[in-house]
Every structure is written in C-alpha cells, then in structure tokens.
Enzyme design. Sequence first.
Site: not given
Lengths: 533, 335
Positions: A226, A393
């Site tokens: 990331k 989600r």
Amino acid sequence: MQRFAALVDALTYTTGRNAKLALLAHYLRETPDPDRGWALAALTDGLDFPAVKASTIRNLMAERVDPLLWTLSRDFVGDTAETASLLWPEAPGDDAVTPPTVSQVVEMLGNMTRATVMSELPKLLDRLDANGRYALIKLATGAMRIGISARLAKTAFAQAFDVPVDEVEEYWHGLQPPYAPLFAWASGAAPAPDLAELPTFRPFMLAHPLEDGAVVDLADYAAEWKWDGIRVQLVRAGEETRVFSRSGDDISASFPDLADALPFPAVLDGELLVRGSHQGGEDGGAASFNALQQRLGRKSVSKKMLADCPAFLRLYDVLLLRGEDLRELPWSARRARLEALMGVLPDRRFDLSQLVEARDFAHLAQLREQARDAAIEGLMLKRRDSPYVAGRRTGLWYKWKRDPLLVDCVLMYAQRGSGKRSSFYSDFTFGCWDGDPEQGAELLPVGKAYFGFTDEELKQLDRHVRQHTVNRFGPVRETDKSLVFEVAFDSVHASKRHKSGLAMRFPRIHRIRWDKPAHEADRIAALAALVRD
Amino acid sequence: MMALEFSWIRPEPHGIHIVPADVWVDPSRPVARALVTHGHADHARGGHGETIATPATLAIMELRYNTRDGAVSVHYGESIALGGGVSATFVPAGHVLGSAQVLLEHAGERVVVTGDYKRRADPTCAPFEVTACDIFITEATFGLPVFTHPPIAQEIGKLRDRLAAEPDRCVLVGAYALGKAQRVIAELRAAGHHEPIYLHGAMEKMCRLYEDFGVALGELRLVSDAKKDAMRGQVAVCPPSALNDRWSRRLPDPVTAMASGWMRVRQRARQRGVELPLVISDHADWTELTTTIAEVNPAESWITHGREEALLRWCQLNQRRARALALVGYEDEDD
C-alpha cells in the site's frame, strides 16, 4: 431558498443517518428542477464560485461590524458563515422583499466577479433571514460541513427514486450540476445517460482495515504494497484524459504530466507518486509523501516543478479498457490484463504495483514489519476472485497499515475548535525538548493535532487548558506545559517551516499521559532519528 | 476615561459589597447579610445569616434550602434601610418570578444592580422597570451581538408545528426548572395549547409555587404517573440535565427540544444533541442590553457575568463610561 435553508437546518440538528436520508430524499422528491439539482451539488461541495471566498465574507462584515465585536462573536460561535448570518444588519421591517430561489442564487453567484462581489452579494443577503443567509454563505463559499458525505447524498437520491445507488454514483460523476438528466432518468422520464464517450469518474473500490489478530489465507488473497501517495483514477475517453482523486475531484490541472500519458481509452486505478532519487527501495522509485505534497492543490505547475518532481502512476487495477468494462471480472483476470498493458504504457509515467510474495501469513507479517521504504504505508490484501465494486465490501479487500510511530510530546498551545467543537479547546500544538530538560532545555513545537481523543477526553483536555493557561494570544492559549501526549504519526520529515526542523505526517493524540511528568517526554533528537527521507 | 470611584460600593470577586452596611449583593459564599436579586442557585446561595429579598424569591429559596432563617421580605417598590446610611429598593427585573433589580442609595448617589433581567413580556413575572442611576451594574450573559432572541411566539409556534408534524412522538423540552419551564408552559397556554403538559418530577414543586403566586399553568401531570402512549403528541418538560438521561426513555420517542438563548448558535444545540432548538431566554439579548444602557443612561456601567468584553466595547464605541467586573461563580449555561 427558504426550503433549502430549512433543509440545511434540519440536517444540522438531525444526527441519525436514516433520519438524514429521509429528510434529503423528501427534499429531492418534492423540490422542482433545477433547484433540487443545485441543492444537491451544494450539499456535496459540487459548486464553486471563485468570486466568493471566506475572506469576502470577512471583508463584507468588516464594513458593517466593529472588528473587535466581530472577533469576539466569531470566536464564540466558531463558524464564520454563521457569525456573519447572525450579525448581518437586517433591513428594518421590509416584508415585501421576496427571497430568491436556489437557482437564482446560483445564477447570481456565478455572475459575480471579484470586482462586483462586494456590491452584489449584499443584495442577496438583504433578501434573506438569518437561516437563509447562513445557507447562502455556506453554499457560496462551498463548505457545508453538515455531515452529508457525497455517499450519503447519493444513497438519499437512490432512496428518493428507488434506483440502485451504484448507478446513481456512476451517472452522477458523468454529469454536471444541476444534473437534469440524472433526475429525468431516476424519475423514469428519460433513459440512462450515456457515459461511454465521457471521461468520467467511476467510484473507487475501497478496503476495510484488517482487524488486529485477523489472518487471511494467501491462497484466496493476493498481497500488494500500500503506497503512501494519493490514490487516483486515470481516465481517458473521447480523446480527453482526466485525473480524479478518491473523492471524485478532478485534479487534472495539478498533474499535466499525466495528460498525454495514456495512449488509448481506459480507466486505471493507481497510486499517484512523484519520483525521488533518495529513496530506499528501487532506483528511481517513489519519493516521500512530503515531495508529493509540493504538487498538490496547484492550479498551474511550473516547468521546474514538473522536472524536479515528475509524477507517475503506480498501477493497481484496470476498470475499463478500450470500451470494455472489466469490473465484473475477478481480480486475478483484471490483474493479468493490467500486467499485459505494462509493455505498451510509457515507463516514465507508469509502473506496476508489485505483488508481495510470501510463504504464508506469518511470513507476510514479517515482510510488513521489515518494510522500511518511506513510501510504503502497509499492505493491501485483495481477494483473488473479487470483482471491482464501488465502496467497501466486506471480505473483498483489506488494508493492513504499518503500525504508527509513537513519541511523547508536551502540550504547549491550544486553540478553540470549529464546528462541533466550537468553544472547546480542541486544537493542540505540542513539542519535544531540544536537549536535556534538567539542564534548561526548551520545548520546540513539532506538530499539531485535533483528534484521537474521545468526547469525554476532550472535555477533560478543555478543562486542563482553561486551568493551566499562562498566556493568551487572541484565540490561542499557552499552557504551563505540564501535560504529556503520546502522539501517533505515520512518518516524520525534515521541514524548514518549523523551528524544530521536523514535520509529522498525520499526527494524532494516541494517549493522554496524565501520569507522565513533562520532563520525561521525548527529545527532538529522538524524533529526528525517525526521519527516513 | 477615569472610572468612577464610589467608595461605599465595591465589586469583589465573590459579590458586590455595600461597605458602610456590610451587606453583599448575590454573594457566591455565605455572608452575614445578603441581598438576593432572584432565586437561581448561582445568585441565591444558602447559608447567609440574613437574606433580604422579595417574597417570591424567599419562597423559592425556602423550597430549595428548606429554611426561612434570617429571611427579610421586601416587596417591589419598597425601600429598606440597610444601615450605614444606605437604603435599598427592590425593582422588578422581568427575569423570573420574584426577580428584582436592587436600587442602592447613599448620600445622594444611586447604584442599580440588575441581577439577571430581560425586557420581553413574560406572563410569569413583573416587567423590568427602567430606573435612573449613577452606576448601572448590568449582567451580560448574552452580551454578544450575535444574540438576538426571536419573538417567543415564533419559537412556541415551532414547538407546536413539530407536535403536529410528528403526532406519534412527544416533544421533550429541556428548560431551567425555575422560570424557563413555567414561562414555556404559560406561553404554550397563551398560544391555545390546552392539553395536559407532562413534568419531570424535579419541576413539580416549583410549578406549584408559581401557581401559589398566581401564575396559572393549566393541567400539569407527572411523567412518572403517565402511560407512555398517553404522552404521544404531547409536551413534556424536564431540566436540561435530564434531556439525554436514562429518565427520558420512558417517553415515546421524544423529540429533544431545548429552550435556551444559547440555542441561537447551531453548534451549541448540536453539542447537546438537541433536535429542536427553541431560542427562548430569560436574559436580555444584545439589543435589550444595549438599549437598556441607553435608556437608563447612567454615568457609568459596570458589566458582570457573561461576555463583558463585547458590551464594554459597545460602551466605548458609544462614548459611555464602562468597566468590566470579574465576579466569580455566576454561570448560566442552561439558560
């Protein structure tokens, strides 16, 4: 405009999400075009009136109210728009004035220039009551801050007309306020807007934080670094290229280096970074966030800036490619398409976010701990079979951030907050010792934070500040420097702007160390040792 | 500008001292002799040797502190010799039942201490009277130009509209147990609301006291005696501290309202979780404070408890002598 003002007020005083949704949905159903479209844009910061700035409001008030009375009022109320709305001198008893509609307001504001705003804006304010003035100023200066995220507004829209929220989101970004085709489609009066030839934003897929102690199976999930840049979407369609930020803002103007970078129509998801030669990791890799910050928020970029801090995109995903929508495909299939693209994309502007190969989860945890590149924020875990879906989600993507760095600092100054925290001392400046405090060392400010504590702690901190004030400078109080904060931050960088020579990224109050004596707080040298760039 | 020095009256941190008589006005700690302007706890503390106040204020203090020891009752318009050549006259302040300004006279010099006051009509108490004086010692709770209280009829209208709009909920109004609660009830009655009004237990006695002094409040019931369903579409009144308390769970999905001058500022309402802010205050707003100074037209104004700085500035801008007093212990966060 009164309906809009009433909506703004009702939203202000409503805390529950469902109640807010109901209020908004009701307004969107019951209000005619184009007022409702403009209102929607105003609530989601989709309007911009360059002629009206916060300073415009202050200047208008300076012509009408004594400066000290203004300052005292502003300090108490904690909000410029609200203070101005309350202090605006009302024309006595003139009930014949008709308030303007939202559309009229938008039109008049849009026509104002820096030369005319000081004479034109008062005419609008004169036609409204205090609540109307508040709504007008918020609308004009573009900072509603009433807890309406774009997502909430879209959900309310979907609820109002019983249409899928993902479709609302996608069409929304392809259209301009007042979104007439969007309302026409939602109310069944027209077909869905065609976006194929428009360079529009597609809602990002986001990740949940990986909870402490959670373990995922690497057979199901791929791991990826990331990066600590800004997540963007690069879109090319109809011969135009745009760069969108996470919130869907068009930031193309700040990054002209990417304007011609994409040679074919596509929608790509990646991390925007600038090149830095002095980084750990690969050659010509990413510079720290500090370097990227030089490039943010600029309306025009100098050649020198483009040469010194060239931007590039580290690619995560591909959503659309040459007219084909890939979002329904599993991540692994999209990843294969993305890797195949790398050969045709120019190296100068693109690279691929590499996957992190680990034997097992424990090994992955170890790699995460060992990562020392300042541009790495942590790890992403992506389910290999996940489609690209808007929003967060559960179970599909996780972010697993590196543990924050911690340092003990001493509270030095406090300032009253704005908004929800007006009248509380909630913005804290803290410092570290420039040597041995026993030998007369001094504190130098190293950062400022205004969150990380609970509402209850805020009250205690407010009380501490009031009881330990030794000096006042306008709205700022200097404290007796007796309270220690354990401050968490993501990274620290050299900075010429601060006397300490250091600037923290994303500092927040991690713990309040009521128990710790101030002289045991950390020294500047300890913080400087954590600088990686 | 030089401040006036009246050697016989001294502002001290814990009250205003009338030196030749050794009497204190609204002292924040127990003293031998006290003049009390009104019954709010921050002005009317217990434990004084002698308490000089209006009959209603003394009754309120008796209800609060359970004793009438040392009570000296003085009616509006009546003067009393305090000793040391000082006389005191109680003049209506329009703040709450029994509230008074105190006119102090000594050797031809006149000082008025307003206590808390307002200029708006209030069916529950006698209206403020402008009294000429040399030194006007005024409150400044809402001493900022952002505070202009709207007409109360408008706010009561908001309350009644909400009742009509959400007939399955009740509107729970947080209001100071002394004064505000009774005023809201009386104004609701004046607006034609004749349904029973439900009370938090802590308010019952004060409402009865008001009725004993001739303020009609209509049918009052206790929340604790009522069935939940009976309170749908009705008004309930409680002290501000009970608004978000567990106590309020016995009400049917209450709309949280609060009657206070602070509700003028959005974030104040939000901080307290108020859904329906009612800008109703028993204090003078900015316009009332400034016009009152102009009407009284004293040689000098002394400004106490509240936002002294802004009112001081107004006096400066209007070429009026003024000084701010730093008195402690007056807080009116719940007004």
